[in-house]
Design a protein around this motif. Structure first.
Motif, mmCIF file in Angstrom:
data_model
loop_
_atom_site.group_PDB
_atom_site.id
_atom_site.type_symbol
_atom_site.label_atom_id
_atom_site.label_comp_id
_atom_site.label_asym_id
_atom_site.label_seq_id
_atom_site.Cartn_x
_atom_site.Cartn_y
_atom_site.Cartn_z
ATOM 1 N N THR A 286 0.916 -1.320 -0.009
ATOM 2 C CA THR A 286 0.060 0.001 -0.071
ATOM 3 C C THR A 286 0.750 1.404 0.157
ATOM 4 N N VAL A 287 0.600 2.160 -0.643
ATOM 5 C CA VAL A 287 1.322 3.323 -0.791
ATOM 6 C C VAL A 287 1.289 4.450 0.547
ATOM 7 N N VAL A 288 2.466 4.677 0.878
ATOM 8 C CA VAL A 288 2.506 5.262 2.295
ATOM 9 C C VAL A 288 2.841 6.866 2.047
ATOM 10 N N SER A 289 3.625 7.144 0.660
ATOM 11 C CA SER A 289 3.717 8.526 0.346
ATOM 12 C C SER A 289 4.370 8.432 -1.056
ATOM 13 N N VAL A 290 4.285 9.414 -1.571
ATOM 14 C CA VAL A 290 4.797 9.753 -2.975
ATOM 15 C C VAL A 290 5.437 11.013 -2.956
ATOM 16 N N LEU A 291 6.613 10.999 -3.358
ATOM 17 C CA LEU A 291 7.607 12.347 -3.118
ATOM 18 C C LEU A 291 8.348 12.636 -4.754
ATOM 19 N N ARG A 292 8.659 13.715 -4.759
ATOM 20 C CA ARG A 292 9.327 14.121 -6.064
ATOM 21 C C ARG A 292 10.591 15.301 -5.399
ATOM 22 N N PRO A 293 11.585 14.635 -5.100
ATOM 23 C CA PRO A 293 12.791 15.636 -4.852
ATOM 24 C C PRO A 293 13.119 16.362 -5.951
ATOM 25 N N GLU A 294 13.752 17.484 -5.588
ATOM 26 C CA GLU A 294 14.162 18.431 -6.440
ATOM 27 C C GLU A 294 15.321 17.881 -7.558
ATOM 28 N N GLU A 295 15.782 16.897 -7.094
ATOM 29 C CA GLU A 295 17.028 16.461 -7.853
ATOM 30 C C GLU A 295 16.642 15.735 -9.148
ATOM 31 N N MET A 296 17.379 16.157 -10.178
ATOM 32 C CA MET A 296 17.249 15.899 -11.804
ATOM 33 C C MET A 296 18.255 14.529 -12.072
ATOM 34 N N PHE A 297 17.955 13.850 -12.858
ATOM 35 C CA PHE A 297 19.028 12.729 -13.279
ATOM 36 C C PHE A 297 18.897 12.682 -14.967
ATOM 37 N N GLU A 298 20.139 12.535 -15.552
ATOM 38 C CA GLU A 298 20.384 12.535 -16.997
ATOM 39 C C GLU A 298 19.965 11.238 -17.294
ATOM 40 N N CYS A 299 19.510 11.160 -18.539
ATOM 41 C CA CYS A 299 19.238 10.061 -19.161
ATOM 42 C C CYS A 299 19.806 10.153 -20.924
ATOM 43 N N VAL A 300 19.886 9.094 -21.442
ATOM 44 C CA VAL A 300 20.301 9.232 -22.799
ATOM 45 C C VAL A 300 19.248 8.827 -23.676
ATOM 46 N N PHE A 301 19.033 9.647 -24.608
ATOM 47 C CA PHE A 301 17.981 9.556 -25.756
ATOM 48 C C PHE A 301 18.891 9.196 -27.169
ATOM 49 N N THR A 302 18.216 8.582 -28.117
ATOM 50 C CA THR A 302 18.706 8.180 -29.468
ATOM 51 C C THR A 302 17.642 8.488 -30.484
ATOM 52 N N CYS A 303 18.027 9.086 -31.476
ATOM 53 C CA CYS A 303 16.961 9.650 -32.258
ATOM 54 C C CYS A 303 17.233 9.448 -33.998
#
Length: 167
Positions: free
Chosen positions: A55-72
């Motif tokens: 069961t969900v206790v909490s949903v958080l969105r910290p300020e930290e951003m992460f990098e990901c790699v995209f291909t086009c």
């Protein structure tokens, strides 16, 4: 023309050697069965994830951003950013609050976040994908019990929403 039968009698030493060889082969096969049933089977079962109720206790969105790699395309590659979403759930198997991950692949990609979006070129689209998951867990799933997968030995502080083969 008559066939000649040649009979060969083993000496006492050769006979004992053959019996000893057959005995050692039988002991080896028996040892493999014992090893397989007594040691290997429980070890493999301990690596499997057990189904648990979460069961969900909490949903958080910290300020930290992460990098990901995209291909086009073949020659088009780059990095963009996505926000971290953390969904903490109560796990019925261990009766503790743990971090939920979408699947094992995403756990490996980013163990801090519950959801890693498919990387888009546009940071805003990555943000929208994460916000969609956040809304799903805060509005639709927050009051419900759902099945998650837990493994005490491999990852006691994490649970998976889907098993690796269900991804």
């Amino acid at each position: 023309m008559a066939k000649i039968r040649v009979s060969y009698e083993y000496s006492e030493a050769e006979d004992k050697s053959i019996r000893l060889g057959l005995f050692l082969i039988a002991c080896g096969i028996l040892s493999l069965f014992i090893l397989g049933f007594c040691w290997l089977s429980p070890t493999l079962q301990s690596l499997e994830s057990k189904a648990a109720n979460c069961t969900v206790v909490s949903v958080l969105r910290p300020e930290e951003m992460f990098e990901c790699v995209f291909t086009c395309g073949a020659d088009c590659k780059g990095t963009s950013l996505y926000p971290c979403l953390q969904v903490f759930v109560n796990n019925s198997e261990s009766n503790s609050v743990v971090l939920l991950h979408h699947n094992e692949q995403q756990l490996v990609l980013n163990p801090k976040c519950s959801f890693v979006p498919q990387c888009e070129r546009d940071n805003q689209r990555n943000m929208e994908n994460v916000l969609r998951w956040e809304e799903t867990f805060t509005r639709e799933v927050s009051n419900q019990t759902f099945t998650c997968f837990f493994n005490q030995q491999r990852r006691p502080d994490d649970v998976l929403l889907r098993r690796s083969d269900d991804a």
